[in-house]
Design a protein around this motif. Sequence first.
Motif, PDB file in Angstrom:
ATOM      1  N   TRP A   5      -9.796  13.577  52.090  1.00  0.00           N
ATOM      2  CA  TRP A   5     -10.342  14.926  51.937  1.00  0.00           C
ATOM      3  C   TRP A   5      -9.469  15.791  51.046  1.00  0.00           C
ATOM      4  N   TRP A   6      -8.173  15.561  51.053  1.00  0.00           N
ATOM      5  CA  TRP A   6      -7.262  16.392  50.255  1.00  0.00           C
ATOM      6  C   TRP A   6      -6.975  15.779  48.885  1.00  0.00           C
ATOM      7  N   PHE A   7      -6.783  14.463  48.853  1.00  0.00           N
ATOM      8  CA  PHE A   7      -6.403  13.802  47.598  1.00  0.00           C
ATOM      9  C   PHE A   7      -7.578  13.093  46.931  1.00  0.00           C
ATOM     10  N   HIS A   8      -8.770  13.172  47.546  1.00  0.00           N
ATOM     11  CA  HIS A   8      -9.992  12.535  47.031  1.00  0.00           C
ATOM     12  C   HIS A   8      -9.888  11.016  46.990  1.00  0.00           C
ATOM     13  N   GLU A   9      -8.909  10.438  47.643  1.00  0.00           N
ATOM     14  CA  GLU A   9      -8.754   8.995  47.786  1.00  0.00           C
ATOM     15  C   GLU A   9      -7.728   8.731  48.886  1.00  0.00           C
ATOM     16  N   SER A  10      -7.793   7.544  49.459  1.00  0.00           N
ATOM     17  CA  SER A  10      -6.864   7.191  50.531  1.00  0.00           C
ATOM     18  C   SER A  10      -5.480   6.926  49.946  1.00  0.00           C
ATOM     19  N   VAL A  11      -4.517   7.758  50.294  1.00  0.00           N
ATOM     20  CA  VAL A  11      -3.166   7.639  49.736  1.00  0.00           C
ATOM     21  C   VAL A  11      -2.548   6.291  50.104  1.00  0.00           C
ATOM     22  N   MET A  12      -2.722   5.870  51.343  1.00  0.00           N
ATOM     23  CA  MET A  12      -2.130   4.608  51.796  1.00  0.00           C
ATOM     24  C   MET A  12      -2.682   3.418  51.003  1.00  0.00           C
ATOM     25  N   ILE A  13      -3.997   3.392  50.805  1.00  0.00           N
ATOM     26  CA  ILE A  13      -4.616   2.277  50.082  1.00  0.00           C
ATOM     27  C   ILE A  13      -4.245   2.319  48.604  1.00  0.00           C
ATOM     28  N   VAL A  14      -4.192   3.514  48.015  1.00  0.00           N
ATOM     29  CA  VAL A  14      -3.815   3.635  46.604  1.00  0.00           C
ATOM     30  C   VAL A  14      -2.390   3.142  46.379  1.00  0.00           C
ATOM     31  N   VAL A  15      -1.470   3.525  47.271  1.00  0.00           N
ATOM     32  CA  VAL A  15      -0.084   3.069  47.138  1.00  0.00           C
ATOM     33  C   VAL A  15      -0.006   1.549  47.256  1.00  0.00           C
ATOM     34  N   SER A  16      -0.794   0.968  48.177  1.00  0.00           N
ATOM     35  CA  SER A  16      -0.812  -0.492  48.335  1.00  0.00           C
ATOM     36  C   SER A  16      -1.320  -1.166  47.071  1.00  0.00           C
ATOM     37  N   LYS A  17      -2.371  -0.600  46.474  1.00  0.00           N
ATOM     38  CA  LYS A  17      -2.918  -1.192  45.250  1.00  0.00           C
ATOM     39  C   LYS A  17      -1.953  -1.042  44.074  1.00  0.00           C
ATOM     40  N   LEU A  18      -1.301   0.113  43.971  1.00  0.00           N
ATOM     41  CA  LEU A  18      -0.316   0.300  42.909  1.00  0.00           C
ATOM     42  C   LEU A  18       0.850  -0.666  43.077  1.00  0.00           C
ATOM     43  N   PHE A  19       1.263  -0.854  44.319  1.00  0.00           N
ATOM     44  CA  PHE A  19       2.319  -1.807  44.616  1.00  0.00           C
ATOM     45  C   PHE A  19       1.913  -3.205  44.158  1.00  0.00           C
ATOM     46  N   LEU A  20       0.669  -3.612  44.484  1.00  0.00           N
ATOM     47  CA  LEU A  20       0.179  -4.929  44.097  1.00  0.00           C
ATOM     48  C   LEU A  20       0.102  -5.066  42.579  1.00  0.00           C
ATOM     49  N   LYS A  21      -0.309  -3.997  41.901  1.00  0.00           N
ATOM     50  CA  LYS A  21      -0.399  -4.038  40.439  1.00  0.00           C
ATOM     51  C   LYS A  21       0.975  -4.278  39.827  1.00  0.00           C
ATOM     52  N   LEU A  22       1.998  -3.640  40.366  1.00  0.00           N
ATOM     53  CA  LEU A  22       3.360  -3.858  39.871  1.00  0.00           C
ATOM     54  C   LEU A  22       3.820  -5.272  40.161  1.00  0.00           C
ATOM     55  N   VAL A  23       3.397  -5.821  41.296  1.00  0.00           N
ATOM     56  CA  VAL A  23       3.729  -7.215  41.599  1.00  0.00           C
ATOM     57  C   VAL A  23       3.140  -8.129  40.539  1.00  0.00           C
ATOM     58  N   TYR A  24       1.893  -7.857  40.145  1.00  0.00           N
ATOM     59  CA  TYR A  24       1.235  -8.660  39.119  1.00  0.00           C
ATOM     60  C   TYR A  24       1.916  -8.506  37.752  1.00  0.00           C
ATOM     61  N   LEU A  25       2.113  -7.257  37.335  1.00  0.00           N
ATOM     62  CA  LEU A  25       2.562  -6.996  35.977  1.00  0.00           C
ATOM     63  C   LEU A  25       4.016  -7.384  35.747  1.00  0.00           C
ATOM     64  N   PHE A  26       4.870  -7.163  36.737  1.00  0.00           N
ATOM     65  CA  PHE A  26       6.300  -7.376  36.538  1.00  0.00           C
ATOM     66  C   PHE A  26       6.832  -8.558  37.333  1.00  0.00           C
TER      67      PHE A  26
END
Length: 432
Positions: A396-417
Motif C-alpha cells: 500500500w505504501w511502496f506499491h509493491e511488496s518490499v520483502m519480495i522485491v528485495v528477494s528478487k533483487l538479491f537473486l538477480k545479483l546472484v545471477y549476474l555476479f
Amino acid sequence: MKGREVAIRRAAWLLVACLSLRPVFSGDIVHQDDVAPKRAGCENNFVLVKVPTWLNGVEDIEYVGVGARFGLTLESKEKHANNTKVVIADPPDFCTRPKEKLKGEVVVVQRGNCSFTTKSNIAEDANATAILIINNGTELFKMVCEVNQTDVKIGIPAVMLPQDAGANLEKLIKTYTNVSVQLYSPQRPLVDVAEVFLWLMAVGTILCASYWSARSAREAAIEHEKLLKDASDELGEIEGIGSSGVVDINTTSAVLFVVVASCFLVMLYKLMSYWFIEVLVVLFCIGGVEGLQTCLVAFLSCFRWFENSAQSFVKLPIFGAVSHLTLALSPFCIAFAVLWAVFRRVSYAWIGQDILGIALIITVLQIIRLPNLKVGTVLLSCAFLYDIFWVFVSKWWFHESVMIVVSKLFLKLVYLFEINFPIAVVRNVRLL
C-alpha cells in the motif's frame, strides 16, 4: 525457579522440533494448478525447469524457468538431457516463419504479438528442438493454450524464463561463439538431502549454543557455591561472573530489534547493488571472524593442553586483556574469512560461508539471553508483525511488496555476479 526454567526450555525445544519437521513428498516441485484450463494436448503440469548453460564447452550459470501446459515433457535427470546449442530467434518474437531453417538448436524467443502455441508451432516447423520464451517481466508466467486454438499438439518442449535471465542469456549468445543449454525438470526425491542438511545445521547450531550457555551457567553456579562455602569476602565482587559477557534483552530492546531490522530491509530495498553486496560481505567476514574465534577458544579451553593459554592474558591497546589462546587463533580465523571472501564464487565456497555463519550465530545465541517469557512473547509477536507488514501491507505504501522485491533483487545479483550460496537457499528464493 530452576525447575520452571528447565520445563520452559524443554517445552520450547519440543515446539521447535515440531515446527521444524514437515513431510516431504516425491515430485513436489510440480506446481499444481486446477484453475488454468486443460484439454487434450494441453494438459501438462507446470513444472520447475532447470536450464544450465555451457560457454564454449565450459559449464556456466544455471537459470530456472517453468514448463508450459503444452509441448513435449522434459527429462527428469540432468545426465539424460541433451546439451544443445542455443540461438536467438529471427524475428525476435517468432510470430512469423524465419527465413532460414534451424539446425536442431534451442531457440530464444521474446514474448508478445502472438500466442505461446503459435510461437511453439513455428519453432517446431523451423526444426528447433526446444523453445525458450522470455517473459516481459521479472516473474514467471504460466503458458497455457487459448480456448479457440486447435493446433496444440506440439512436439518440442516450451519453457518460460524471467526477463533478467533471458537478457543475460542473449548477452552470452552475442558474446561467445558457442552457447549451449540443457533442459530438464528434476523430481524431488522422497528425502530432500539439501533440506535435511539445512535442518541439521539449524538444530545443531541451537543445540551447540544452548549447551554452551548451560555449561557456562553451571560453571558460574559451582563457583558461586564455592564462595558461599568459604564465606569469602569477595562474594559481592564475583557475584556477577555468571552474567559477565551476557546481554539480557528487555522489552524495549525486543521492539527496537524489529525496528532496526525494518530499517535495514528498507536500506536493502533502496540501495541493493553490487557495491552494497560487497559491503555486506565485509561485515559478514568481520562478524564471522569474531564468532569463529570465540567458538574455537571456548572449544579448545575444554582440553587440558590449552587451559593455561586460555587463562593467561596479555593487555593490548584498544582490545584490553586478551588471552594467549585468542591471540594464537586470531590469524587463522582472519585467514579463513579472507580466503572465503576471495573464493566465495567457487562451487564449494558455501562450506566456508556456513562455518562462519554458524559460528557467528552460536556466539550471538550464547551472549544474548531472553530473561523471561514476556520478553520472548514481545519479540516473537513483533517479528510476526514484521513479516506480515513487509510482505503484504508494504504494497500500500511502496506499491509493491518490499520483502519480495528485495528477494528478487538479491537473486538477480546472484545471477549476474555469480555470488555463491547454498543451492537450497537459492532454490527457495527463485520460487518467489
